[in-house]
Scaffold this motif. Structure first.
Motif, PDB file in Angstrom:
ATOM      1  N   ILE A   1       0.909  -1.242  -0.038  1.00  0.00           N
ATOM      2  CA  ILE A   1      -0.128  -0.033   0.008  1.00  0.00           C
ATOM      3  C   ILE A   1       0.827   1.375  -0.109  1.00  0.00           C
ATOM      4  CG2 ILE A   1      -1.890   1.314   1.263  1.00  0.00           C
ATOM      5  CD1 ILE A   1      -2.683  -1.213  -0.103  1.00  0.00           C
ATOM      6  N   THR A   2       1.754   1.179   0.952  1.00  0.00           N
ATOM      7  CA  THR A   2       2.517   2.635   0.937  1.00  0.00           C
ATOM      8  C   THR A   2       3.559   2.419   2.244  1.00  0.00           C
ATOM      9  OG1 THR A   2       2.743   4.949   1.530  1.00  0.00           O
ATOM     10  CG2 THR A   2       1.029   3.663   2.802  1.00  0.00           C
ATOM     11  N   ALA A   3       4.777   3.064   1.949  1.00  0.00           N
ATOM     12  CA  ALA A   3       5.537   3.183   3.067  1.00  0.00           C
ATOM     13  C   ALA A   3       5.148   4.188   3.984  1.00  0.00           C
ATOM     14  CB  ALA A   3       7.035   3.614   2.398  1.00  0.00           C
ATOM     15  N   VAL A   4       5.365   4.069   5.427  1.00  0.00           N
ATOM     16  CA  VAL A   4       5.008   5.005   6.242  1.00  0.00           C
ATOM     17  C   VAL A   4       5.876   5.832   6.826  1.00  0.00           C
ATOM     18  CG1 VAL A   4       3.895   4.996   8.431  1.00  0.00           C
ATOM     19  CG2 VAL A   4       2.833   3.494   6.845  1.00  0.00           C
ATOM     20  N   ALA A   5       7.376   5.072   6.807  1.00  0.00           N
ATOM     21  CA  ALA A   5       8.437   6.003   7.557  1.00  0.00           C
ATOM     22  C   ALA A   5       9.625   5.034   7.047  1.00  0.00           C
ATOM     23  CB  ALA A   5       8.398   5.964   9.175  1.00  0.00           C
ATOM     24  N   GLN A   6      10.750   5.744   7.174  1.00  0.00           N
ATOM     25  CA  GLN A   6      12.036   5.154   6.796  1.00  0.00           C
ATOM     26  C   GLN A   6      12.937   5.530   7.676  1.00  0.00           C
ATOM     27  OE1 GLN A   6      13.190   4.678   2.360  1.00  0.00           O
ATOM     28  NE2 GLN A   6      14.477   6.078   2.750  1.00  0.00           N
ATOM     29  N   ALA A   7      13.978   4.440   7.886  1.00  0.00           N
ATOM     30  CA  ALA A   7      14.830   4.695   8.988  1.00  0.00           C
ATOM     31  C   ALA A   7      16.078   4.122   8.661  1.00  0.00           C
ATOM     32  CB  ALA A   7      14.452   4.169  10.473  1.00  0.00           C
ATOM     33  N   SER A   8      17.276   4.528   9.189  1.00  0.00           N
ATOM     34  CA  SER A   8      18.282   3.804   9.283  1.00  0.00           C
ATOM     35  C   SER A   8      18.401   2.473  10.435  1.00  0.00           C
ATOM     36  CB  SER A   8      19.816   4.782   9.675  1.00  0.00           C
ATOM     37  OG  SER A   8      20.002   5.706   9.096  1.00  0.00           O
ATOM     38  N   ASN A   9      19.078   1.253   9.996  1.00  0.00           N
ATOM     39  CA  ASN A   9      19.428   0.439  11.144  1.00  0.00           C
ATOM     40  C   ASN A   9      20.731   0.937  11.796  1.00  0.00           C
ATOM     41  OD1 ASN A   9      17.501  -1.298  10.901  1.00  0.00           O
ATOM     42  ND2 ASN A   9      18.158  -2.049   8.839  1.00  0.00           N
ATOM     43  N   ALA A  10      21.147   0.331  12.763  1.00  0.00           N
ATOM     44  CA  ALA A  10      22.304   0.757  13.587  1.00  0.00           C
ATOM     45  C   ALA A  10      22.981  -0.226  14.037  1.00  0.00           C
ATOM     46  CB  ALA A  10      21.870   1.698  14.811  1.00  0.00           C
ATOM     47  N   VAL A  11      24.185   0.041  14.401  1.00  0.00           N
ATOM     48  CA  VAL A  11      25.264  -1.142  15.123  1.00  0.00           C
ATOM     49  C   VAL A  11      25.418  -0.721  16.491  1.00  0.00           C
ATOM     50  CG1 VAL A  11      27.626  -2.178  14.867  1.00  0.00           C
ATOM     51  CG2 VAL A  11      26.543  -1.310  12.638  1.00  0.00           C
ATOM     52  N   VAL A  12      25.025  -1.418  17.566  1.00  0.00           N
ATOM     53  CA  VAL A  12      25.099  -1.192  18.639  1.00  0.00           C
ATOM     54  C   VAL A  12      25.828  -2.250  19.314  1.00  0.00           C
ATOM     55  CG1 VAL A  12      22.814  -2.034  19.166  1.00  0.00           C
ATOM     56  CG2 VAL A  12      23.556  -0.402  20.724  1.00  0.00           C
ATOM     57  N   ILE A  13      26.611  -1.484  20.453  1.00  0.00           N
ATOM     58  CA  ILE A  13      27.452  -2.775  21.364  1.00  0.00           C
ATOM     59  C   ILE A  13      27.046  -2.554  22.771  1.00  0.00           C
ATOM     60  CG2 ILE A  13      29.264  -2.874  19.512  1.00  0.00           C
ATOM     61  CD1 ILE A  13      31.014  -0.946  21.078  1.00  0.00           C
ATOM     62  N   SER A  14      27.471  -3.288  23.666  1.00  0.00           N
ATOM     63  CA  SER A  14      27.536  -3.032  25.030  1.00  0.00           C
ATOM     64  C   SER A  14      28.166  -2.137  25.564  1.00  0.00           C
ATOM     65  CB  SER A  14      28.055  -4.349  25.593  1.00  0.00           C
ATOM     66  OG  SER A  14      28.250  -4.175  26.959  1.00  0.00           O
ATOM     67  N   GLY A  15      27.889  -1.172  26.225  1.00  0.00           N
ATOM     68  CA  GLY A  15      28.703  -0.017  26.969  1.00  0.00           C
ATOM     69  C   GLY A  15      29.910  -0.525  27.563  1.00  0.00           C
ATOM     70  N   LYS A  16      29.916  -1.761  28.083  1.00  0.00           N
ATOM     71  CA  LYS A  16      30.976  -2.287  28.817  1.00  0.00           C
ATOM     72  C   LYS A  16      32.157  -2.690  27.855  1.00  0.00           C
ATOM     73  CE  LYS A  16      28.180  -4.195  32.712  1.00  0.00           C
ATOM     74  NZ  LYS A  16      26.938  -3.741  32.192  1.00  0.00           N
ATOM     75  N   LEU A  17      32.084  -2.675  26.678  1.00  0.00           N
ATOM     76  CA  LEU A  17      33.148  -2.815  25.768  1.00  0.00           C
ATOM     77  C   LEU A  17      34.200  -1.698  25.552  1.00  0.00           C
ATOM     78  CD1 LEU A  17      31.327  -5.112  23.046  1.00  0.00           C
ATOM     79  CD2 LEU A  17      32.683  -5.887  24.853  1.00  0.00           C
ATOM     80  N   PRO A  18      35.369  -1.814  25.313  1.00  0.00           N
ATOM     81  CA  PRO A  18      36.379  -0.779  25.153  1.00  0.00           C
ATOM     82  C   PRO A  18      36.347   0.028  23.932  1.00  0.00           C
ATOM     83  CG  PRO A  18      37.368  -2.753  24.930  1.00  0.00           C
ATOM     84  CD  PRO A  18      36.009  -3.164  25.355  1.00  0.00           C
ATOM     85  N   ALA A  19      35.545  -0.747  22.891  1.00  0.00           N
ATOM     86  CA  ALA A  19      35.360  -0.077  21.488  1.00  0.00           C
ATOM     87  C   ALA A  19      34.559   1.219  21.422  1.00  0.00           C
ATOM     88  CB  ALA A  19      34.807  -1.157  20.539  1.00  0.00           C
ATOM     89  N   LYS A  20      34.959   2.204  20.431  1.00  0.00           N
ATOM     90  CA  LYS A  20      34.296   3.438  20.336  1.00  0.00           C
ATOM     91  C   LYS A  20      33.848   3.721  19.075  1.00  0.00           C
ATOM     92  CE  LYS A  20      34.587   4.973  25.004  1.00  0.00           C
ATOM     93  NZ  LYS A  20      35.313   3.825  25.422  1.00  0.00           N
ATOM     94  N   SER A  21      34.208   2.863  18.245  1.00  0.00           N
ATOM     95  CA  SER A  21      33.871   2.739  16.944  1.00  0.00           C
ATOM     96  C   SER A  21      33.687   1.356  16.322  1.00  0.00           C
ATOM     97  CB  SER A  21      35.069   3.558  16.022  1.00  0.00           C
ATOM     98  OG  SER A  21      36.324   2.922  16.078  1.00  0.00           O
TER      99      SER A  21
END
Length: 307
Positions: free
Chosen positions: A105-125
């Motif tokens: 019928i129609t798109a209603v909205a469009q979004a990016s997906n994301a890459v998310v990690i645990s805040g306890k990990l040392p990686a920042k990128s």
């Protein structure tokens, strides 16, 4: 306009009884949030209740089948995401192709997906996370929910040569968020909605978004292309489907009502909070978008088959 012309103008279609909007995923994710936002406004526009029915299971097929089997009168509708085009490749589902049995019928909205990690990990990128998982003896884990995230995860593990990384399948985003906060799983390709409050507290960390430009909800987070990982581009649409055979006037009425609904400030606010942007298209435009996504993901699944 003459009285005769006014009398000849057809009245826009609207339902004459309550409408069920099926969300084939668990409550709390982006699909559910967008569906609930527009359903409230559609109730106002139509003067009919629009009830959300969450029917998760079988990678979205349980809820989707309910709509396929419903009468095509506009009172049973489906909110789906690009994962629907991958159902036909899912082992055990015997090539069932729900897209061919539904009417876009129609798109209603469009979004990016994301890459998310645990805040306890040392990686920042994203690059730092890849290097972290490549350390000798380091065993990382990637969480998935639907087929789209499974394909992206398999592509990621394969192309980044993360041989010790395991992929863990979950039934819904909420469970992933809980386990990631507890540091039981390291990373996920997922929508923005459920993880955003925890990103703000530091319990989780967005390290990239997958769209063509930065997400409005995460302006400080680089896209995968900016991070040097353009192969993980993914744009997530939230689209409305109906059973095949819906009359043209009903399809046009649905598009017109949704175009009006997304103008409401509270609807726009809810969609933006879900990490998305309102985007109501014509039925032909949406059908073309669904086909294009099917072609793209179909090529990807040939390289990284679902198990």
């Amino acid at each position: 306009m003459s009285l005769a012309a006014v009398a000849a103008t057809p009245t826009p279609w609207k339902p004459t009884r309550p409408v069920t909007l099926v969300v084939p995923y668990t409550p709390g994710g982006g699909t559910d949030s967008v569906a609930r936002a527009v359903s409230k406004q559609l109730s106002v526009i139509w003067g009919q209740p629009v009830v959300i029915e969450n029917l998760p299971g079988a990678d979205g097929l349980i809820g989707t089948r309910k709509v396929i089997d419903a009468k095509p009168d506009g009172t049973t509708l489906l909110m789906q995401v690009p994962a629907i085009v991958l159902t036909r490749y899912t082992p055990g589902l015997k090539g069932v192709d729900p897209v061919s049995q539904l009417q876009p019928i129609t798109a209603v909205a469009q979004a990016s997906n994301a890459v998310v990690i645990s805040g306890k990990l040392p990686a920042k990128s994203l690059a730092e996370f890849v290097e972290y998982c490549r350390r000798p003896g380091q065993r990382c884990s990637v969480a998935t929910t639907d087929n789209q995230s499974r394909i992206m995860s398999r592509q990621f593990v394969s192309e980044e040569k993360l041989d010790s990384t395991v992929i863990v399948n979950y039934r819904g985003t909420a469970a992933i968020v809980t386990d990631m906060i507890a540091n039981n799983v390291d990373m996920a390709f997922t929508g923005i909605t459920a993880a955003l409050p925890h990103h703000k507290t530091g319990a989780l960390r967005f390290i990239a978004t997958t769209g063509d430009r930065r997400a409005s909800a995460l302006p400080d987070v680089a896209t995968t292309a900016e991070a040097g990982f353009a192969q993980y581009r993914s744009v997530n649409w939230f689209g409305l489907f109906a059973p095949r055979g819906l009359p043209p006037d009903a399809a046009q009425g649905l598009v017109a009502a949704l175009r009006e609904a997304v103008k409401a400030p509270d609807v726009r606010t809810a969609i933006v909070a879900a990490g998305a942007e309102p985007l109501v298209s014509t039925s032909d435009e949406f059908a073309a978008q669904v086909k294009a996504e099917g072609d793209r993901l179909g090529a990807l699944v040939k390289r990284h088959p679902l198990e």
